[in-house]
Design a protein around this motif. Structure first.
Motif, PDB file in Angstrom:
ATOM      1  N   THR A   4       0.824  -1.205   0.000  1.00 33.64           N
ATOM      2  CA  THR A   4       0.000   0.000   0.000  1.00 33.64           C
ATOM      3  C   THR A   4       0.858   1.255   0.000  1.00 33.64           C
ATOM      4  O   THR A   4       1.852   1.336   0.714  1.00 33.64           O
ATOM      5  CB  THR A   4      -0.909   0.028   1.247  1.00 33.64           C
ATOM      6  OG1 THR A   4      -1.707  -1.145   1.262  1.00 33.64           O
ATOM      7  CG2 THR A   4      -1.800   1.246   1.245  1.00 33.64           C
ATOM      8  N   ARG A   5       0.431   2.237  -0.807  1.00 36.71           N
ATOM      9  CA  ARG A   5       1.028   3.577  -0.804  1.00 36.71           C
ATOM     10  C   ARG A   5      -0.090   4.568  -0.550  1.00 36.71           C
ATOM     11  O   ARG A   5      -1.191   4.413  -1.059  1.00 36.71           O
ATOM     12  CB  ARG A   5       1.660   3.909  -2.157  1.00 36.71           C
ATOM     13  CG  ARG A   5       2.846   3.087  -2.496  1.00 36.71           C
ATOM     14  CD  ARG A   5       4.028   3.678  -1.835  1.00 36.71           C
ATOM     15  NE  ARG A   5       5.219   3.296  -2.571  1.00 36.71           N
ATOM     16  CZ  ARG A   5       6.409   3.435  -2.089  1.00 36.71           C
ATOM     17  NH1 ARG A   5       6.578   3.940  -0.907  1.00 36.71           N
ATOM     18  NH2 ARG A   5       7.451   3.071  -2.767  1.00 36.71           N
ATOM     19  N   ARG A   6       0.194   5.605   0.228  1.00 32.03           N
ATOM     20  CA  ARG A   6      -0.776   6.665   0.497  1.00 32.03           C
ATOM     21  C   ARG A   6      -0.244   7.969  -0.080  1.00 32.03           C
ATOM     22  O   ARG A   6       0.929   8.286   0.084  1.00 32.03           O
ATOM     23  CB  ARG A   6      -1.008   6.817   1.993  1.00 32.03           C
ATOM     24  CG  ARG A   6      -1.765   5.663   2.574  1.00 32.03           C
ATOM     25  CD  ARG A   6      -2.026   5.871   4.072  1.00 32.03           C
ATOM     26  NE  ARG A   6      -2.717   4.718   4.611  1.00 32.03           N
ATOM     27  CZ  ARG A   6      -2.114   3.618   5.054  1.00 32.03           C
ATOM     28  NH1 ARG A   6      -0.805   3.525   5.012  1.00 32.03           N
ATOM     29  NH2 ARG A   6      -2.816   2.609   5.530  1.00 32.03           N
ATOM     30  N   TYR A  19      -1.339  -2.418  -4.253  1.00 29.76           N
ATOM     31  CA  TYR A  19      -0.939  -3.360  -5.292  1.00 29.76           C
ATOM     32  C   TYR A  19      -1.206  -4.774  -4.800  1.00 29.76           C
ATOM     33  O   TYR A  19      -0.694  -5.188  -3.757  1.00 29.76           O
ATOM     34  CB  TYR A  19       0.540  -3.193  -5.633  1.00 29.76           C
ATOM     35  CG  TYR A  19       1.048  -4.213  -6.621  1.00 29.76           C
ATOM     36  CD1 TYR A  19       0.519  -4.275  -7.896  1.00 29.76           C
ATOM     37  CD2 TYR A  19       2.037  -5.108  -6.270  1.00 29.76           C
ATOM     38  CE1 TYR A  19       0.973  -5.210  -8.814  1.00 29.76           C
ATOM     39  CE2 TYR A  19       2.506  -6.052  -7.173  1.00 29.76           C
ATOM     40  CZ  TYR A  19       1.967  -6.093  -8.440  1.00 29.76           C
ATOM     41  OH  TYR A  19       2.415  -7.024  -9.337  1.00 29.76           O
ATOM     42  N   ILE A  20      -2.029  -5.509  -5.533  1.00 33.45           N
ATOM     43  CA  ILE A  20      -2.353  -6.894  -5.199  1.00 33.45           C
ATOM     44  C   ILE A  20      -1.436  -7.777  -6.052  1.00 33.45           C
ATOM     45  O   ILE A  20      -1.682  -8.006  -7.239  1.00 33.45           O
ATOM     46  CB  ILE A  20      -3.836  -7.229  -5.491  1.00 33.45           C
ATOM     47  CG1 ILE A  20      -4.766  -6.152  -4.939  1.00 33.45           C
ATOM     48  CG2 ILE A  20      -4.179  -8.609  -4.973  1.00 33.45           C
ATOM     49  CD1 ILE A  20      -4.713  -5.953  -3.454  1.00 33.45           C
ATOM     50  N   PHE A  26      -4.453  -3.357  -9.041  1.00 33.47           N
ATOM     51  CA  PHE A  26      -4.457  -2.376  -7.975  1.00 33.47           C
ATOM     52  C   PHE A  26      -5.871  -2.145  -7.464  1.00 33.47           C
ATOM     53  O   PHE A  26      -6.834  -2.253  -8.213  1.00 33.47           O
ATOM     54  CB  PHE A  26      -3.914  -1.032  -8.479  1.00 33.47           C
ATOM     55  CG  PHE A  26      -2.478  -1.078  -8.908  1.00 33.47           C
ATOM     56  CD1 PHE A  26      -1.469  -0.722  -8.035  1.00 33.47           C
ATOM     57  CD2 PHE A  26      -2.142  -1.471 -10.187  1.00 33.47           C
ATOM     58  CE1 PHE A  26      -0.144  -0.762  -8.431  1.00 33.47           C
ATOM     59  CE2 PHE A  26      -0.817  -1.513 -10.603  1.00 33.47           C
ATOM     60  CZ  PHE A  26       0.183  -1.158  -9.718  1.00 33.47           C
ATOM     61  N   ASP A  27      -5.979  -1.799  -6.180  1.00 34.56           N
ATOM     62  CA  ASP A  27      -7.203  -1.256  -5.610  1.00 34.56           C
ATOM     63  C   ASP A  27      -6.889   0.192  -5.270  1.00 34.56           C
ATOM     64  O   ASP A  27      -5.777   0.510  -4.831  1.00 34.56           O
ATOM     65  CB  ASP A  27      -7.621  -1.986  -4.335  1.00 34.56           C
ATOM     66  CG  ASP A  27      -8.145  -3.393  -4.596  1.00 34.56           C
ATOM     67  OD1 ASP A  27      -8.394  -3.742  -5.767  1.00 34.56           O
ATOM     68  OD2 ASP A  27      -8.312  -4.140  -3.617  1.00 34.56           O
ATOM     69  N   VAL A  28      -7.853   1.087  -5.480  1.00 33.67           N
ATOM     70  CA  VAL A  28      -7.671   2.501  -5.193  1.00 33.67           C
ATOM     71  C   VAL A  28      -8.782   2.929  -4.241  1.00 33.67           C
ATOM     72  O   VAL A  28      -9.954   2.672  -4.495  1.00 33.67           O
ATOM     73  CB  VAL A  28      -7.731   3.344  -6.493  1.00 33.67           C
ATOM     74  CG1 VAL A  28      -7.557   4.817  -6.174  1.00 33.67           C
ATOM     75  CG2 VAL A  28      -6.688   2.875  -7.495  1.00 33.67           C
TER      76      VAL A  28
END
Length: 70
Positions: A4-6, A19-20, A26-28
């Motif tokens: 995960t990035r924020r 990122y899966i 990706f999920d956003v």
């Protein structure tokens, strides 16, 4: 395994990009309102984020006023 990035995005708050790895997708998530878009391909990632962050109810009108394009 997910990574995960924020990112802080102006007045829209924070966007999480997850990122899966097993799916290579990706999920956003727009954290301020909980909007989530799942299974995004890399080549669509920018448009999905842009749509979540920039899109407003009067989007067409604002683009016309700002750029005179539509």
């Amino acid at each position: 395994m997910a990574k995960t990035r924020r990112y802080k995005v102006g007045c829209s708050g924070t966007v999480e990009v997850i990122y899966i790895e097993g799916k290579d997708l990706f999920d956003v998530i727009l954290t301020d309102n909980g909007t989530k878009v799942e299974d995004v391909y890399l080549d669509n990632l920018i448009s999905v984020i842009d749509g979540l962050v920039e899109r407003t109810d009067n989007y067409q009108q604002r683009v016309e006023e700002e750029y005179g394009l539509i």
